[in-house]
Write a protein that holds these residues in place. Structure first.
Motif, PDB file in Angstrom:
ATOM      1  N   LEU A 112       0.908  -1.109   0.096  1.00 42.98           N
ATOM      2  CA  LEU A 112      -0.303   0.233  -0.204  1.00 42.98           C
ATOM      3  C   LEU A 112       0.450   1.237   0.315  1.00 42.98           C
ATOM      4  CD1 LEU A 112      -2.950   0.639  -0.269  1.00 42.98           C
ATOM      5  CD2 LEU A 112      -1.972   1.200   2.660  1.00 42.98           C
ATOM      6  N   PHE A 113       1.982   1.077   0.653  1.00 45.02           N
ATOM      7  CA  PHE A 113       3.112   2.424   0.592  1.00 45.02           C
ATOM      8  C   PHE A 113       3.889   2.465  -0.286  1.00 45.02           C
ATOM      9  CE2 PHE A 113       2.259   5.167   4.592  1.00 45.02           C
ATOM     10  CZ  PHE A 113       1.022   4.362   5.289  1.00 45.02           C
ATOM     11  N   GLY A 114       3.104   1.569  -1.598  1.00 47.14           N
ATOM     12  CA  GLY A 114       4.054   1.669  -2.588  1.00 47.14           C
ATOM     13  C   GLY A 114       5.450   0.782  -2.338  1.00 47.14           C
ATOM     14  N   LYS A 115       5.663  -0.064  -1.519  1.00 48.00           N
ATOM     15  CA  LYS A 115       6.916  -0.389  -2.203  1.00 48.00           C
ATOM     16  C   LYS A 115       6.587  -2.147  -2.499  1.00 48.00           C
ATOM     17  CE  LYS A 115       9.979   2.116  -0.212  1.00 48.00           C
ATOM     18  NZ  LYS A 115      10.544   2.299   1.286  1.00 48.00           N
ATOM     19  N   PRO A 116       7.819  -2.517  -3.425  1.00 47.75           N
ATOM     20  CA  PRO A 116       7.939  -3.725  -4.057  1.00 47.75           C
ATOM     21  C   PRO A 116       7.820  -5.350  -2.965  1.00 47.75           C
ATOM     22  CG  PRO A 116      10.080  -3.004  -4.552  1.00 47.75           C
ATOM     23  CD  PRO A 116       9.056  -2.362  -3.698  1.00 47.75           C
ATOM     24  N   ARG A 117       6.892  -6.325  -2.938  1.00 44.54           N
ATOM     25  CA  ARG A 117       7.188  -7.331  -1.943  1.00 44.54           C
ATOM     26  C   ARG A 117       8.668  -7.774  -2.064  1.00 44.54           C
ATOM     27  NH1 ARG A 117       3.927 -13.222  -3.385  1.00 44.54           N
ATOM     28  NH2 ARG A 117       5.813 -14.200  -1.443  1.00 44.54           N
ATOM     29  N   ASP A 118       8.887  -7.514   0.013  1.00 43.58           N
ATOM     30  CA  ASP A 118      10.422  -8.110   0.271  1.00 43.58           C
ATOM     31  C   ASP A 118       9.539  -9.244   1.509  1.00 43.58           C
ATOM     32  OD1 ASP A 118      13.125  -8.813   1.362  1.00 43.58           O
ATOM     33  OD2 ASP A 118      12.707  -6.437   0.460  1.00 43.58           O
ATOM     34  N   ASP A 119      10.192 -10.691   1.276  1.00 39.72           N
ATOM     35  CA  ASP A 119       8.830 -11.088   2.071  1.00 39.72           C
ATOM     36  C   ASP A 119      10.626 -11.017   3.034  1.00 39.72           C
ATOM     37  OD1 ASP A 119       7.404 -11.849   0.832  1.00 39.72           O
ATOM     38  OD2 ASP A 119       7.877 -14.164  -0.116  1.00 39.72           O
ATOM     39  N   ARG A 120      12.162 -11.399   3.225  1.00 41.90           N
ATOM     40  CA  ARG A 120      13.117 -10.851   3.853  1.00 41.90           C
ATOM     41  C   ARG A 120      13.378 -10.090   4.667  1.00 41.90           C
ATOM     42  NH1 ARG A 120      18.550 -12.270   1.423  1.00 41.90           N
ATOM     43  NH2 ARG A 120      17.536 -14.047   0.584  1.00 41.90           N
ATOM     44  N   TYR A 180       2.418  -0.222  -6.974  1.00 42.29           N
ATOM     45  CA  TYR A 180       2.328  -1.690  -5.438  1.00 42.29           C
ATOM     46  C   TYR A 180       1.003  -1.432  -4.789  1.00 42.29           C
ATOM     47  CZ  TYR A 180       7.539  -2.768  -7.230  1.00 42.29           C
ATOM     48  OH  TYR A 180       7.938  -2.730  -7.931  1.00 42.29           O
ATOM     49  N   GLY A 181       0.434  -0.165  -4.374  1.00 44.81           N
ATOM     50  CA  GLY A 181      -0.379   0.062  -3.377  1.00 44.81           C
ATOM     51  C   GLY A 181      -1.516   0.158  -4.339  1.00 44.81           C
ATOM     52  N   ILE A 182      -1.952  -0.719  -5.935  1.00 36.80           N
ATOM     53  CA  ILE A 182      -3.206  -0.332  -5.872  1.00 36.80           C
ATOM     54  C   ILE A 182      -3.328  -2.544  -6.356  1.00 36.80           C
ATOM     55  CG2 ILE A 182      -4.132  -1.095  -9.121  1.00 36.80           C
ATOM     56  CD1 ILE A 182      -3.000   1.552  -9.044  1.00 36.80           C
ATOM     57  N   LYS A 183      -2.049  -2.339  -6.848  1.00 40.85           N
ATOM     58  CA  LYS A 183      -2.083  -4.398  -6.821  1.00 40.85           C
ATOM     59  C   LYS A 183      -2.279  -4.743  -5.520  1.00 40.85           C
ATOM     60  CE  LYS A 183       1.641  -7.690  -7.351  1.00 40.85           C
ATOM     61  NZ  LYS A 183       2.953  -7.943  -7.521  1.00 40.85           N
ATOM     62  N   ALA A 184      -1.541  -4.031  -4.044  1.00 34.53           N
ATOM     63  CA  ALA A 184      -2.189  -4.639  -2.659  1.00 34.53           C
ATOM     64  C   ALA A 184      -3.605  -5.138  -2.527  1.00 34.53           C
ATOM     65  CB  ALA A 184      -1.301  -3.840  -1.336  1.00 34.53           C
ATOM     66  N   ILE A 185      -4.065  -3.523  -2.513  1.00 31.84           N
ATOM     67  CA  ILE A 185      -5.174  -3.352  -2.153  1.00 31.84           C
ATOM     68  C   ILE A 185      -6.877  -4.671  -3.186  1.00 31.84           C
ATOM     69  CG2 ILE A 185      -7.900  -1.747  -2.421  1.00 31.84           C
ATOM     70  CD1 ILE A 185      -5.806   0.419  -2.242  1.00 31.84           C
ATOM     71  N   TYR A 186      -5.957  -4.559  -4.489  1.00 34.10           N
ATOM     72  CA  TYR A 186      -6.743  -5.838  -5.611  1.00 34.10           C
ATOM     73  C   TYR A 186      -6.562  -6.732  -5.149  1.00 34.10           C
ATOM     74  CZ  TYR A 186      -8.231  -7.868  -9.878  1.00 34.10           C
ATOM     75  OH  TYR A 186      -8.796  -8.599 -10.493  1.00 34.10           O
ATOM     76  N   ARG A 187      -5.340  -6.912  -3.958  1.00 36.00           N
ATOM     77  CA  ARG A 187      -5.504  -8.539  -3.796  1.00 36.00           C
ATOM     78  C   ARG A 187      -5.850  -8.855  -2.631  1.00 36.00           C
ATOM     79  NH1 ARG A 187       0.651 -11.517  -4.258  1.00 36.00           N
ATOM     80  NH2 ARG A 187       0.118 -12.330  -3.538  1.00 36.00           N
TER      81      ARG A 187
END
Lengths: 311, 253
Positions: free
Chosen positions: A106-114, B4-11
């Motif tokens: 939501l805050f615009g950061k790419p996924r980073d599981d670590r 990434y925000g759009i994707k997070a809400i969509y998911r």
């Protein structure tokens, strides 16, 4: 000194009902510091935080977050900030892992599981990562709220009453975490009712009262500047009441008549102590111990709030 | 942009749907199938053709519309209302995501669900009645457009609503009756005046007629009016939402 990381200028907020929550607050927050905002309920602390974070619209005033206007350039401003609100509001059916990952996206950061794993481990939530939010205790939920706020690696962290309703152990953990974050360079702004919290952690303390910032300074300086000292005179024999001859010092009788307490200001021209000592001699009041102590932030706080009530 | 925000809400929204699949997909499909069974197979065989189309088949597009319109509104309104209700909206409001991106994410997810619901319902319908689709691409295009429009309406309702009851008012008391009266079970040509004229005031008639056209190439109202109503069903709620975000209406104090 470098530019402040947050600059608040002339911030005012009147709610639709007519309540004036903020009456023109100016505040600079320095990069890397821990600033504690103290104030009674309804003083405007949460409103102030909510405006900086973009949840509440100000009536007037300006906020710059690292030079970015928080309304005009809201993306840059908001992506630097993490917020842990006062209320424990969570998505009951989501897992810990999912809700923290959601915040990062939501805050615009790419996924980073670590990164998420690291945050969950730091907050001792790793074992609970698959648990649903509704299965967690209040303290655990609070940890998740912090994890969510940290998920996008913010440079500024707002903690609104972080330790309200939290047990001693979690409070200590939280203090420890805040210190570590600070060591990593994160700027932290916390509001609290617990003076000991501000005293324990903050570099600077601001006191908000009825929508105004009534005091702001280095914690130590504030205490020295505003702090009063108390002289405690332990008597040989208990007395029933303060003799009329000591009335001008405004003493308090404590410990069932075994002690006289005198509050004085170290910065005053005359502390009044020599005169008091002479008068005690003249009245043949014998004492066996003298002790002074610095008033705490709590005393300062109480006196500030009382000042207002008297006014 | 904050993809990434759009994707997070969509998911997030799709996951919520996945958890409540019985309520949000299976139940509406079963309900609609009951109509196919009763009006299509059982009674339909005794009814005369409607506008040259077998009655059981004739009602399929309208029933899909009925299901899509109510579910689109309910799903989209709930998606934004629930965070308001629980307080988790704080995170959305404090996030570096624009109103447009927020709408794309929520409405996009809700519309995806509505389209899936429609296609599953359509597939189920073929078990009971014979369905032909004359204009399959237009069928999909109309379906997607109408879904987006009613999800936008639902989103606006979700921002407006202050309790759960208000969430239900529009889909239950406005959209459902209007859809029933919008020519789902009959061709408006079959009803007498003045009701025929009154029916033409019902915007959903135009949607049902247009959607039925993609199946059977028959219309109750000129096709261009259907397209105009579809455009309106997107523009009106979108205007409302833009105003809501600009003014902070029931979102921010």
């Amino acid at each position: 000194m470098s530019d402040p990381i947050i600059r608040i200028e002339g911030l005012k907020k009147s709610y639709a009902g007519g309540v004036e929550a903020l009456k023109g607050v100016d505040l600079d927050i320095e990069k890397g510091e821990i600033l504690a905002l103290l104030g009674p309920n309804g003083a405007g602390k949460t409103t102030l935080i909510s405006i900086v974070c973009g949840i509440v619209t100000p009536t007037s005033g300006k906020i710059l977050v690292d030079g970015h206007d928080n309304q005009g350039d809201f993306r840059a401003a908001r992506s630097m900030i993490g917020l842990v609100p006062q209320e424990l509001t969570t998505d009951a059916f989501e897992s810990v892992w999912a809700t923290v990952s959601f915040s990062r996206g939501l805050f615009g950061k790419p996924r980073d599981d670590r990164k998420i794993e690291d945050i969950l481990r730091r907050l001792t939530l790793w074992d609970k990562r698959k648990a649903k939010m509704m299965e967690l205790s209040g303290g655990m939920k609070r940890r998740v709220m912090i994890a969510k706020a940290l998920s996008h690696e913010p440079e500024i962290l707002f903690l609104d009453e972080p330790t309200a309703g939290v047990d001693v152990e979690l409070r200590r953990d939280m203090w420890e975490l805040v210190r570590k974050l600070r060591a990593d360079g994160t700027t932290i702004i916390l509001t609290t009712h617990y003076i000991e919290e501000a005293e324990e952690m903050a570099d600077r303390v601001g006191v908000i009262r009825k929508g105004e910032l009534v005091a702001l300074g280095e914690k130590k300086a504030l205490m020295a500047q505003m702090g009063q000292r108390t002289l405690k005179i332990t008597l040989d024999d208990a007395i029933a009441e303060i003799p009329a001859g000591l009335a001008e010092w405004g003493l308090a009788l404590e410990d069932d008549g075994h002690a006289l307490c005198y509050r004085f200001d170290t910065h005053a021209e005359h502390t009044g102590i020599p005169g008091l000592m002479r008068r005690l001699d003249e009245l043949h009041i014998c004492y066996k111990d003298l002790a002074t102590h610095q008033s705490s932030l709590e005393d300062i706080f109480v006196s500030l709030v009382h000042e207002e009530r008297a006014a | 942009m904050n993809p990434y925000g759009i994707k997070a809400i969509y998911r997030f929204e799709m996951a919520r749907w996945g958890r409540t699949l019985w309520q949000s997909l299976v139940a509406p499909v079963i309900t609609t199938s009951l109509y196919f069974l009763v009006f299509g197979s059982a009674i339909g065989s005794r009814m005369s053709d409607m506008a040259g189309v077998n009655y059981g088949s004739f009602i399929v597009p309208g029933l899909i519309m009925l299901s899509v319109l109510t579910q689109a509104i309910m799903n989209a309104s709930f998606g934004i209302y629930f965070p308001k209700f629980t307080g988790t909206i704080y995170e959305l409001l404090s996030a570096p995501i624009s109103p447009l991106e927020t709408v794309i994410a929520y409405v996009g997810a809700a519309a995806t669900k509505a389209v899936i619901l429609a296609l599953v319902t359509l597939a189920t319908a073929t078990l009971f009645v014979e369905v032909s689709i004359d204009h399959p691409l237009w069928m999909l295009a109309f379906l997607a457009t109408i879904s987006v429009g009613f999800c936008l309406l639902g989103f606006a309702i979700g921002i407006w609503a202050q309790n759960f009851e208000q969430l239900q008012v529009v889909p239950m008391l406005v959209v459902t009756p209007l859809t029933f009266l919008g020519g789902v079970f009959y061709s408006v040509a079959a009803i007498a005046e003045p009701w025929r004229t009154v029916t033409h005031l019902n915007p959903i008639l135009y949607l049902v007629s247009g959607y039925r056209w993609t199946f059977f190439n028959v219309i109750d109202v000129p096709l261009w009016t259907s397209v105009a109503v579809m455009a309106g069903s997107i523009i009106l709620p979108l205007t409302m939402i833009v105003w809501m975000f600009r003014s902070g209406y029931r979102l921010k104090s």
